[in-house]
Design an enzyme around this catalytic site. Sequence first.
Site, short mmCIF file in Angstrom:
data_model
loop_
_atom_site.label_atom_id
_atom_site.label_comp_id
_atom_site.label_asym_id
_atom_site.label_seq_id
_atom_site.Cartn_x
_atom_site.Cartn_y
_atom_site.Cartn_z
N ARG A 81 54.30 52.71 33.40
CA ARG A 81 55.01 51.95 34.44
C ARG A 81 54.22 51.81 35.73
NH1 ARG A 81 58.78 55.04 32.08
NH2 ARG A 81 60.04 53.88 30.59
N LYS A 109 47.90 40.00 42.02
CA LYS A 109 48.39 39.21 40.88
C LYS A 109 47.56 39.57 39.67
CE LYS A 109 50.30 34.99 42.81
NZ LYS A 109 50.19 33.51 42.79
N GLU A 147 36.33 28.55 45.79
CA GLU A 147 37.44 29.31 46.37
C GLU A 147 37.12 29.71 47.82
OE1 GLU A 147 40.29 29.72 44.69
OE2 GLU A 147 39.83 29.82 42.55
N LYS A 165 42.54 35.90 52.60
CA LYS A 165 43.48 36.18 51.51
C LYS A 165 44.36 37.37 51.88
CE LYS A 165 44.57 36.33 46.76
NZ LYS A 165 44.21 36.08 45.38
N GLU A 207 54.73 35.54 47.05
CA GLU A 207 54.68 34.08 47.02
C GLU A 207 56.05 33.43 47.14
OE1 GLU A 207 51.66 32.35 44.55
OE2 GLU A 207 52.72 30.45 44.47
N ARG A 250 52.08 32.12 50.72
CA ARG A 250 51.06 32.45 49.72
C ARG A 250 50.75 31.25 48.82
NH1 ARG A 250 49.90 38.05 46.35
NH2 ARG A 250 48.20 37.16 45.15
N ASN A 287 47.17 28.07 46.50
CA ASN A 287 47.09 27.20 45.32
C ASN A 287 46.54 25.82 45.63
OD1 ASN A 287 48.18 29.20 43.71
ND2 ASN A 287 50.28 28.57 44.16
N HIS A 314 44.88 23.83 42.99
CA HIS A 314 45.10 24.51 41.72
C HIS A 314 46.04 23.79 40.78
CE1 HIS A 314 42.81 27.67 43.53
NE2 HIS A 314 42.97 28.48 42.50
N HIS A 358 44.51 23.45 37.38
CA HIS A 358 45.08 24.08 36.18
C HIS A 358 45.35 23.04 35.10
CE1 HIS A 358 46.67 27.95 38.33
NE2 HIS A 358 45.39 28.01 38.05
N HIS A 362 37.24 27.77 35.91
CA HIS A 362 38.34 27.73 36.87
C HIS A 362 37.93 27.11 38.22
CE1 HIS A 362 41.99 29.01 38.92
NE2 HIS A 362 41.22 29.56 39.84
N1 NAD Z 1 44.63 37.30 40.09
C1 NAD Z 1 44.39 36.31 40.90
O1 NAD Z 1 44.93 36.25 42.01
C2 NAD Z 1 43.41 35.27 40.49
C3 NAD Z 1 42.92 34.39 41.43
C4 NAD Z 1 41.96 33.47 41.04
C5 NAD Z 1 41.52 33.44 39.74
N2 NAD Z 1 42.02 34.32 38.84
C6 NAD Z 1 41.56 34.32 37.46
O2 NAD Z 1 40.19 34.73 37.44
C7 NAD Z 1 39.58 34.22 36.25
C8 NAD Z 1 38.24 33.66 36.57
O3 NAD Z 1 37.42 34.67 37.11
P1 NAD Z 1 35.84 34.57 37.01
O4 NAD Z 1 35.41 33.25 37.47
O5 NAD Z 1 35.29 35.76 37.66
O6 NAD Z 1 35.60 34.57 35.44
P2 NAD Z 1 34.97 35.64 34.45
O7 NAD Z 1 35.57 36.96 34.63
O8 NAD Z 1 35.03 35.03 33.11
O9 NAD Z 1 33.46 35.74 34.92
C9 NAD Z 1 32.64 34.61 34.80
C10 NAD Z 1 31.42 34.91 33.94
O10 NAD Z 1 30.47 35.63 34.70
C11 NAD Z 1 30.11 36.84 34.03
N3 NAD Z 1 29.80 37.78 35.10
C12 NAD Z 1 30.67 38.36 35.97
N4 NAD Z 1 30.00 39.06 36.88
C13 NAD Z 1 28.67 38.93 36.60
C14 NAD Z 1 27.48 39.40 37.21
N5 NAD Z 1 27.50 40.11 38.34
N6 NAD Z 1 26.31 39.06 36.64
C15 NAD Z 1 26.26 38.32 35.52
N7 NAD Z 1 27.35 37.81 34.91
C16 NAD Z 1 28.54 38.12 35.45
C17 NAD Z 1 31.28 37.16 33.17
O11 NAD Z 1 30.91 37.98 32.09
C18 NAD Z 1 31.72 35.77 32.70
O12 NAD Z 1 30.89 35.35 31.66
C19 NAD Z 1 40.53 33.20 35.69
O13 NAD Z 1 41.17 33.75 34.57
C20 NAD Z 1 41.55 32.99 36.79
O14 NAD Z 1 42.83 32.64 36.31
C21 NAD Z 1 42.97 35.22 39.19
ZN ZN Z 2 41.65 30.02 41.90
#
Ligand code: NAD
Ligand code: ZN
Length: 377
Positions: A130, A152, A194, A235, A245, A249, A253, A256, A260, A275
């Site tokens: 939990r 999130k 972003e 942020k 949100e 917040r 988006n 987005h 999306h 993304h």
């Molecule tokens: N929780 C939230 O508030 C929030 C906000 C924005 C986005 N997201 C989510 O985040 C995700 C996208 O995140 P992302 O863009 O980091 O994607 P990701 O985690 O897939 O990373 C992108 C790529 O880079 C590689 N990578 C990461 N760090 C590296 C490094 N230092 N050196 C070499 N390669 C590296 C990863 O292995 C992957 O192939 C989406 O699923 C999105 O929905 C969440």
């Molecule tokens: Zn985003």
Amino acid sequence: MTAAHPSAAPKTVRVDLGDRSYDILIGPGLIATAAGEIAGRLKGRRMAVITDAHVAPLYLEPLMASLKATGIEAVSLVLPAGEKTKSFEHLIPVCEAILGARIERNDAVIALGGGVIGDLTGFAAGIVRRGSRFIQIPTSLLAQVDSSVGGKTGINSPHGKNLIGVFHQPDLVLADTDVLDTLSPREFRAGYAEVAKYGLIDKPDFFAWLENNWQAVFAGGDARIEAIAVSCQAKADVVAADERENGRRALLNLGHTFGHALEAATKYDGTRLVHGEGVAIGMVLAHQFSARMNLASPDDATRVEAHLKTVGLPTRMDDVPGDLPPAEKLMDAIAQDKKVKGGKLTFILTRGIGQSFVADDVPANEVLRFLEEKHPK
Ligand SMILES: NC(=O)c1ccc[n+]([C@@H]2O[C@H](COP(=O)([O-])OP(=O)(O)OC[C@H]3O[C@@H](n4cnc5c(N)ncnc54)[C@H](O)[C@@H]3O)[C@@H](O)[C@H]2O)c1
Ligand SMILES: [Zn+2]
């Protein structure tokens, strides 16, 4: 212990959430000193580190060594890289690894990776026992400026992105700015979308600073640290004001809703669209749509597009390789992402650069007509 940059003290951004407040440390060499930062803040001496197959060969060993040297017993789990990992299929082994490591009250789960690992691991940490303590070590630019901050967490469903999850704040975020040097240029640019977003939401001076300094941000060093710190602060401010949100917040988006829809339209195929690229196109569309609704000058949309294009981001639906479904199908995806009430949608629109606002009465048919114009099929 010798850090890569012993003289550079990290910048700290505090996320103010009462007794759930936490620090985001931003600076070079933080992976090597991670264990010290963790041990200084958390009493537990057991950790489970979750990472992916791209990040593991680069940074897992130094992190594990740092934990071990500090007397922290850690296990690690390496998952496949990519958006498809944000699924029930991969949630199970993460939960089992956390339980198998006998993580208790004061121990912690560590996410070492991009947003995919952060969202999935945070969700697992949020539901195991939990709620378990959780540390984010974001390694992509997107994760450092966005997904690791704010609590999130979640996974995707065939019905859409991030539809299954919980709010679960981390106890600490360590953003090592050096690790971004191994990120592919494409992923760096996607994260930069972003960064630019924070300027476009309510920081026109920051957007102008980025227009002049983006090359230094890409190159690394102080400008990069500064851009990440400003983004995290932006942020953190929004999250502190509206954690769940209910209002402000939603501004995060910006871009987005369209983004999306494009991600869904490309079936989350990262070879076609990641993304941040969807967000870049979405932000341009949000500015163009705002101009069309006579809320903002078309010059602002032109300026936004020019900057994003300059850094190498896609800015138009036509920039997405392969065929996109027709406008009505994109509209279905938008309706899935946003609640439609009486033909009205909630959208983030703008009155100009840095003047975004939540509009909750956007006529769905206007959006459809706009999409048909931008993407005639
Ligand atoms: N929780 C939230 O508030 C929030 C906000 C924005 C986005 N997201 C989510 O985040 C995700 C996208 O995140 P992302 O863009 O980091 O994607 P990701 O985690 O897939 O990373 C992108 C790529 O880079 C590689 N990578 C990461 N760090 C590296 C490094 N230092 N050196 C070499 N390669 C590296 C990863 O292995 C992957 O192939 C989406 O699923 C999105 O929905 C969440
Ligand atoms: Zn985003």
